[in-house]
Write a protein that holds these residues in place. Structure first.
Motif, PDB file in Angstrom:
ATOM      1  N   ALA A  29      -3.542 -36.471 -22.092  1.00 13.39           N
ATOM      2  CA  ALA A  29      -4.310 -35.231 -22.017  1.00 13.39           C
ATOM      3  C   ALA A  29      -3.401 -34.027 -22.269  1.00 13.39           C
ATOM      4  O   ALA A  29      -3.816 -33.051 -22.902  1.00 13.39           O
ATOM      5  N   GLY A  30      -2.158 -34.103 -21.810  1.00 12.51           N
ATOM      6  CA  GLY A  30      -1.203 -33.009 -22.049  1.00 12.51           C
ATOM      7  C   GLY A  30      -0.929 -32.804 -23.527  1.00 12.51           C
ATOM      8  O   GLY A  30      -0.814 -31.668 -23.999  1.00 12.51           O
ATOM      9  N   ASP A  52      -3.980 -31.094 -24.922  1.00 11.93           N
ATOM     10  CA  ASP A  52      -3.966 -29.684 -24.518  1.00 11.93           C
ATOM     11  C   ASP A  52      -3.032 -28.890 -25.423  1.00 11.93           C
ATOM     12  O   ASP A  52      -3.373 -27.790 -25.874  1.00 11.93           O
ATOM     13  N   SER A  53      -1.857 -29.444 -25.682  1.00 13.92           N
ATOM     14  CA  SER A  53      -0.880 -28.775 -26.552  1.00 13.92           C
ATOM     15  C   SER A  53      -1.405 -28.659 -27.976  1.00 13.92           C
ATOM     16  O   SER A  53      -1.199 -27.638 -28.642  1.00 13.92           O
ATOM     17  N   LYS A  70      -4.545 -28.475 -28.899  1.00 11.14           N
ATOM     18  CA  LYS A  70      -5.567 -27.431 -28.905  1.00 11.14           C
ATOM     19  C   LYS A  70      -4.914 -26.050 -28.925  1.00 11.14           C
ATOM     20  O   LYS A  70      -5.299 -25.184 -29.717  1.00 11.14           O
ATOM     21  N   GLU A 108     -13.411 -29.153 -26.024  1.00  6.19           N
ATOM     22  CA  GLU A 108     -12.619 -29.857 -25.016  1.00  6.19           C
ATOM     23  C   GLU A 108     -11.371 -30.430 -25.690  1.00  6.19           C
ATOM     24  O   GLU A 108     -11.464 -30.928 -26.822  1.00  6.19           O
ATOM     25  N   PRO A 109     -10.225 -30.396 -25.030  1.00  9.29           N
ATOM     26  CA  PRO A 109      -9.017 -30.958 -25.638  1.00  9.29           C
ATOM     27  C   PRO A 109      -9.183 -32.412 -26.095  1.00  9.29           C
ATOM     28  O   PRO A 109      -8.608 -32.820 -27.101  1.00  9.29           O
TER      29      PRO A 109
END
Length: 100
Positions: free
Chosen positions: A65-66, A69-70, A72, A30-31
């Protein structure tokens, strides 16, 4: 193929197995489990993660969270690039790396 080449092939195959395992782990994670650690001398190190500082004695900041995500996507991309490098080295040694 020379004996030294066979040793190199075996070494690269072991590397490939490890890289494939790392890619699978990173892709499945998970990120929010990713974090960026910035190491600096003394107590200046800090981490950027979903929860920020992990203890009262450490430094850190929570991130979006962004951002995670980046992070990851960047990690998976880097691991895939390393896999491609190993595959290219195997190809240069005469190994057919095509997946059937």
């Amino acid at each position: 193929m020379k004996l030294m080449d066979i040793d190199n092939v075996n070494h690269h195959i072991a590397d490939l197995g490890e890289i494939n395992s790392l890619i699978a782990t990173a892709e499945a994670a998970e990120p929010a489990t990713f974090q960026l650690l910035i190491e600096a001398p003394g107590d200046a190190s800090f981490k950027m993660s979903a929860e920020g500082a992990s203890t009262a004695h450490s430094r850190g900041t929570d991130v979006s969270a962004g951002f995670l995500d980046s992070l990851k996507a960047l990690a998976v991309s880097e691991l895939r690039a390393k896999r491609e490098t190993v595959l290219n080295e195997l190809t240069a040694l005469g190994v057919d790396t095509a997946v059937e």
